[in-house]
Every structure is written in C-alpha cells, then in structure tokens.
Design an enzyme around this catalytic site. Structure first.
Site, PDB file in Angstrom:
ATOM      1  N   HIS A 216       0.792  -1.230   0.000  1.00  0.00           N
ATOM      2  CA  HIS A 216       0.000   0.000   0.000  1.00  0.00           C
ATOM      3  C   HIS A 216       0.823   1.277   0.000  1.00  0.00           C
ATOM      4  CE1 HIS A 216       0.883  -0.184   4.332  1.00  0.00           C
ATOM      5  NE2 HIS A 216       0.611   1.096   4.377  1.00  0.00           N
TER       6      HIS A 216
HETATM    7  C1  UD1 Z   1      -2.222   5.755   5.791  1.00  0.00           C
HETATM    8  C2  UD1 Z   1      -0.917   6.311   6.334  1.00  0.00           C
HETATM    9  C3  UD1 Z   1       0.181   5.269   6.178  1.00  0.00           C
HETATM   10  C4  UD1 Z   1      -0.221   3.946   6.792  1.00  0.00           C
HETATM   11  C5  UD1 Z   1      -1.568   3.494   6.267  1.00  0.00           C
HETATM   12  C6  UD1 Z   1      -2.007   2.307   7.072  1.00  0.00           C
HETATM   13  C7  UD1 Z   1      -0.671   8.740   6.067  1.00  0.00           C
HETATM   14  C8  UD1 Z   1       0.078   9.794   5.342  1.00  0.00           C
HETATM   15  N1  UD1 Z   1      -0.497   7.481   5.598  1.00  0.00           N
HETATM   16  O1  UD1 Z   1      -2.029   5.519   4.395  1.00  0.00           O
HETATM   17  O2  UD1 Z   1       1.354   5.721   6.836  1.00  0.00           O
HETATM   18  O3  UD1 Z   1       0.746   2.977   6.478  1.00  0.00           O
HETATM   19  O4  UD1 Z   1      -2.539   4.547   6.454  1.00  0.00           O
HETATM   20  O5  UD1 Z   1      -2.968   1.544   6.451  1.00  0.00           O
HETATM   21  O6  UD1 Z   1      -1.340   9.014   7.012  1.00  0.00           O
HETATM   22  N2  UD1 Z   1      -9.297   4.404   1.680  1.00  0.00           N
HETATM   23  C9  UD1 Z   1     -10.469   3.704   1.626  1.00  0.00           C
HETATM   24  N3  UD1 Z   1     -11.054   3.348   2.814  1.00  0.00           N
HETATM   25  C10 UD1 Z   1     -10.550   3.678   4.023  1.00  0.00           C
HETATM   26  C11 UD1 Z   1      -9.355   4.413   4.051  1.00  0.00           C
HETATM   27  C12 UD1 Z   1      -8.739   4.768   2.860  1.00  0.00           C
HETATM   28  O7  UD1 Z   1     -10.981   3.381   0.571  1.00  0.00           O
HETATM   29  O8  UD1 Z   1     -11.133   3.326   5.062  1.00  0.00           O
HETATM   30  C13 UD1 Z   1      -8.624   4.747   0.386  1.00  0.00           C
HETATM   31  C14 UD1 Z   1      -9.026   6.073  -0.182  1.00  0.00           C
HETATM   32  O9  UD1 Z   1      -9.064   5.963  -1.566  1.00  0.00           O
HETATM   33  C15 UD1 Z   1      -7.868   6.964   0.184  1.00  0.00           C
HETATM   34  C16 UD1 Z   1      -6.689   6.004   0.170  1.00  0.00           C
HETATM   35  O10 UD1 Z   1      -7.219   4.765   0.597  1.00  0.00           O
HETATM   36  O11 UD1 Z   1      -7.710   8.041  -0.678  1.00  0.00           O
HETATM   37  C17 UD1 Z   1      -5.554   6.408   1.070  1.00  0.00           C
HETATM   38  O12 UD1 Z   1      -5.987   6.585   2.416  1.00  0.00           O
HETATM   39  P1  UD1 Z   1      -5.164   7.517   3.437  1.00  0.00           P
HETATM   40  O13 UD1 Z   1      -5.697   7.382   4.813  1.00  0.00           O
HETATM   41  O14 UD1 Z   1      -5.049   8.886   2.897  1.00  0.00           O
HETATM   42  O15 UD1 Z   1      -3.719   6.929   3.368  1.00  0.00           O
HETATM   43  P2  UD1 Z   1      -3.233   5.413   3.416  1.00  0.00           P
HETATM   44  O16 UD1 Z   1      -2.641   5.079   2.107  1.00  0.00           O
HETATM   45  O17 UD1 Z   1      -4.320   4.560   3.957  1.00  0.00           O
HETATM   46  N1  UDP Z   2      -3.247  -5.679   9.085  1.00  0.00           N
HETATM   47  C1  UDP Z   2      -4.504  -6.276   9.187  1.00  0.00           C
HETATM   48  N2  UDP Z   2      -5.141  -6.679   8.040  1.00  0.00           N
HETATM   49  C2  UDP Z   2      -4.588  -6.550   6.803  1.00  0.00           C
HETATM   50  C3  UDP Z   2      -3.295  -5.944   6.719  1.00  0.00           C
HETATM   51  C4  UDP Z   2      -2.665  -5.509   7.860  1.00  0.00           C
HETATM   52  O1  UDP Z   2      -5.022  -6.446  10.290  1.00  0.00           O
HETATM   53  O2  UDP Z   2      -5.212  -6.944   5.815  1.00  0.00           O
HETATM   54  C5  UDP Z   2      -2.607  -5.188  10.322  1.00  0.00           C
HETATM   55  C6  UDP Z   2      -1.200  -5.689  10.544  1.00  0.00           C
HETATM   56  O3  UDP Z   2      -1.182  -6.917  11.219  1.00  0.00           O
HETATM   57  C7  UDP Z   2      -0.619  -4.571  11.406  1.00  0.00           C
HETATM   58  C8  UDP Z   2      -1.314  -3.341  10.876  1.00  0.00           C
HETATM   59  O4  UDP Z   2      -2.468  -3.788  10.200  1.00  0.00           O
HETATM   60  O5  UDP Z   2      -0.965  -4.763  12.759  1.00  0.00           O
HETATM   61  C9  UDP Z   2      -0.386  -2.595   9.944  1.00  0.00           C
HETATM   62  O6  UDP Z   2      -1.080  -1.676   9.199  1.00  0.00           O
HETATM   63  P1  UDP Z   2      -0.598  -1.156   7.791  1.00  0.00           P
HETATM   64  O7  UDP Z   2       0.255  -2.158   7.100  1.00  0.00           O
HETATM   65  O8  UDP Z   2      -1.823  -0.701   7.104  1.00  0.00           O
HETATM   66  O9  UDP Z   2       0.214   0.151   8.192  1.00  0.00           O
HETATM   67  P2  UDP Z   2       1.762   0.443   8.462  1.00  0.00           P
HETATM   68  O10 UDP Z   2       2.206  -0.454   9.566  1.00  0.00           O
HETATM   69  O11 UDP Z   2       2.490   0.228   7.178  1.00  0.00           O
HETATM   70  O12 UDP Z   2       1.759   1.885   8.837  1.00  0.00           O
END
Ligand code: UD1
Ligand code: UDP
Length: 376
Positions: A216
């Site tokens: 992601h």
């Molecule tokens: C965010 C964090 C990242 C973290 C990740 C964990 C920032 C800058 N990034 O990234 O560090 O690793 O969360 O998962 O804060 N979306 C959905 N449903 C949701 C949430 C998001 O569809 O419930 C989609 C939307 O299209 C959105 C995109 O995901 O635009 C990105 O979501 P966003 O929260 O901005 O950043 P992440 O890539 O999730």
């Molecule tokens: N995780 C989860 N389901 C998934 C993918 C990740 O429960 O399908 C959990 C994972 O075990 C960890 C957390 O989400 O505890 C990490 O989140 P993510 O990878 O989104 O964020 P990051 O750690 O890169 O910020």
C-alpha cells in the site's frame, strides 16, 4: 519510574485523550488504553475517521477490545493538504472543547501529525508512542510526520534503541524520552491464543503451503510504471507459491490496472481483520510487504519477510534475521531463496529489547507519574 499504583483510581488527574485515525494506530493504542484503564485514568478516544471502511476500522475496535470513541470526526480521504486541513479543523474544535490534560498519539500517520500541531498551538501536552523511528527518506509522507511529531511532543516513547540515538541526534531533551518497547507487540501477544491459521484458510480456500502479500505504500502503488514492475514481480512469486493478497484500498485500482488480478495461484481479498490477518501470517511460509507493522509482527512470529522498499525505519527486523529489503527486480529470487530455506530461515539476531508484551503498562506508568507531577 514509579508504579501506576501511586495514583489512586478515584483521584481524577484529568482527561487523557488518544487521537487515532488509521489501522496501525488502533493496534498500537489498544495496550496503552487497557493499561491506563487498569490504572484508573479517565480517558477517551477521538477517532479522526482517516480510515473509515469497516475492514479498516471497526473490525480493529472489535478484535482489539478498544472502547467506543467519544467522537468520530469523519475526515475521510483526500490529498495530504485537504486531509490534514480537515484533521486540523476537526481536532482543534474537539480538543478546545474537552481540554484534556494530555493527548497521546501513535505512529506516523496524518492524524498523528495533525493532533500534535493542534495541541502545540493550544498548549496541550502530548505524548508520542513510537517516537524516534527514522527511514531518513523524506519522500515518505510518514517520515515528514515523524520528524515534526517528535520535535513537538512532550513525552517520547521509543520502541527500539536505534530510535533513542535518532532522538538524541535531533536534540530531543533526554528527560522526555523513555524506551518502553513496542505496544504493537503487546497486541500481538494478547492475540496469540486466537491466532489459528485453519479457520481463515478454510474461509478463503487457501492451500496448506502459501505466502501472504500486503502492498500500500505510495512509493509502490501510486505510479503506474512502478506498480507494473511490482505486480510483475508479485506474479512471479505466485508461480513459486500460492499467494494471498489482502489488498489495502489505496492503489487497488492501480494494481489491478497493472495486472494484479486473481488466478489459481493468486487470491486477492479485501483487507482482513486483525485476528484473521495475523492468523494467516502465522501459518505463512513467506510474507511480502511494504507495511511497517508487518515487518515487526513477522519478526516476532519468525515468519520470513521480504520488504519491498529501499529502506526501513525498523532496522531491528533486519538485524534479527527475519526481514530483508528487496526491489521488484530482486523480489522473485529472494522469495525462491527464502522458500528453499537458504535465507531468512534461522534468525540469529537478538530480539529487540522490551518487545515482551509489557509496553502498554510501561507507558501507562510514565503517564500516571507525569499526571501526578504536573497537576493542573
Ligand atoms: C495511511 C498512512 C500510512 C499507513 C496506512 C495504514 C498517512 C500519510 N499514511 O495511508 O502511513 O501505512 O494509512 O494503512 O497518514 N481508503 C479507503 N477506505 C478507508 C481508508 C482509505 O478506501 O477506510 C482509500 C481512499 O481511496 C484513500 C486512500 O485509501 O484516498 C488512502 O488513504 P489515506 O488514509 O489517505 O492513506 P493510506 O494510504 O491509507
Ligand atoms: N493488518 C490487518 N489486516 C490486513 C493488513 C494488515 O489487520 O489486511 C494489520 C497488521 O497486522 C498490522 C497493521 O495492520 O498490525 C499494519 O497496518 P498497515 O500495514 O496498514 O500500516 P503500516 O504499519 O504500514 O503503517
């Protein structure tokens, strides 16, 4: 550090507010919330709504036993500027209204950054859980967030010794810094009795031997050309071993356009709940990821992990011997080596100190002490 028992449960030291917004926040906060509850501290969760899908949010509250948030700001998605602006406006209102004694933030997401900025301007003290991690790569939005959050936090809770040296190098006051271990590992330990691969394998129809991939990071999924190289490498891995990909919503369309489509050896599923996901990881022969947290969880579960990134802010996972950085070009060969057992099979490094399932109580003790020494 004095024990939590120093402050009687009936003594109201004021409200401690946790600001959470994204999936990894929930996992890190649960042990801290639990330990503060045990210490009788009055607390509440503000959910910013950065993550809002049931499978990105609600399922974590249920799996981790987190209490209902006192408010959900519903900020949703957007560009960094738009999302951060919505976070700032929403958080300012709620923090001004509740006037907490301390605000606790977690990790490096935009919700973390916004909460720290709001509190700094309102003169509300803050604590950062997972302080001092550095990738030294400011093209990552998280790295920018980490640096700002640590510069402005009043209490800095570090998860690993390398974080201490980063904070020292940036001039953090040592009196603010506590090495407490990793609350994400507390959550993992608490879930261990429930981590059984069989039910989720049965539900997904996953064969006995399989690998899991999560992808992601913007650096991997946002650019179509990079996404294509990555997808080609992932498809090669799926020819070596059946692969399950619980796909984060970010980049879903891009990765599909780049050719990440289901086949007999490639199962693409919605994001999994915490217990389902870690159960699947526990039974996997290999994990391919760009997640921060998953690098740490595979370290503790002794599952070989290939991290598709040019750097990591979690080098202890590499020195431990379960994690290796790869590029799309090196991923297939690295996967073949790991699957043959000639790499990542027998971790030789020490486990990081204090990754023992007791970080939540350690953090709570410091907070309770701080509250009693800083009466308003
Ligand atoms: C965010 C964090 C990242 C973290 C990740 C964990 C920032 C800058 N990034 O990234 O560090 O690793 O969360 O998962 O804060 N979306 C959905 N449903 C949701 C949430 C998001 O569809 O419930 C989609 C939307 O299209 C959105 C995109 O995901 O635009 C990105 O979501 P966003 O929260 O901005 O950043 P992440 O890539 O999730
Ligand atoms: N995780 C989860 N389901 C998934 C993918 C990740 O429960 O399908 C959990 C994972 O075990 C960890 C957390 O989400 O505890 C990490 O989140 P993510 O990878 O989104 O964020 P990051 O750690 O890169 O910020």
């Amino acid at each position: 550090m004095d024990g939590a028992s120093n402050v009687p449960a009936s003594h109201d030291t004021g409200l401690v507010l946790h600001v959470l917004g994204a999936r990894p926040n929930f996992v890190k906060a649960a042990p801290v919330v639990r330990a503060l509850a045990d210490a009788g501290v009055r607390q509440g969760i503000i959910h910013t709504g950065q993550h809002y899908d049931t499978l990105m949010s609600d399922v974590f509250f249920a799996d981790l036993g987190l209490p209902e948030p006192v408010a959900n700001l519903g900020v949703g998605s957007g560009s960094h500027a738009r999302q951060t602006a919505a976070l700032l406006t929403g958080l300012e209102e709620v923090v001004e209204k509740l006037r907490p004694r301390l605000v606790v933030v977690y990790g490096d997401v935009n919700s973390t950054l916004a909460a720290i900025l709001v509190c700094a301007k309102l003169h509300i003290p803050t604590a950062h859980v997972e302080a001092g991690l550095r990738s030294f790569d400011r093209t990552m939005p998280e790295e920018v967030n980490r640096v700002v959050v640590d510069a402005l936090s009043d209490l800095l809770f570090a998860t690993s010794p390398d974080a201490l040296s980063h904070l020292a190098a940036e001039g953090a006051d040592p009196a603010k810094v506590y090495l407490v271990g990793n609350p994400m590992i507390d959550s993992l330990f608490a879930a261990l009795p429930r981590l059984d691969p069989a039910p989720i394998q049965a539900r997904l129809g996953t064969p006995a031997k399989y690998a899991v991939a999560t992808l992601h990071r913007p650096g991997n999924v946002d650019d179509p050309e990079t996404a294509r190289e990555l997808v080609d490498a992932v498809l090669e891995v799926s020819r070596l071993i059946p692969l399950v990909v619980p796909l984060h919503p970010r980049g879903r369309g891009r990765l599909a356009a780049a050719g990440l489509v289901p086949s007999a050896d490639l199962d693409i599923v919605d994001p999994l709940g915490y217990v389902d996901f870690l159960s699947l990881v526990r039974g996997a022969a290999l994990v391919v990821t760009d997640s921060g947290g998953v690098q740490e969880e595979t370290t503790m579960l002794d599952v070989p992990c290939l991290t598709v990134r040019p750097n990591t802010e979690r080098p202890v996972t590499i020195t431990h011997g379960t994690n290796r950085l790869v590029t799309p070009a090196t991923l297939p060969a690295a996967a073949a080596k790991a699957l043959s057992g000639s790499d990542l099979g027998s971790p030789s490094g020490e486990l990081p100190p204090l990754w023992d399932g007791k970080s939540g109580p350690r953090i709570a003790r410091v907070i309770v002490n701080w509250l009693s020494n800083n009466e308003s």
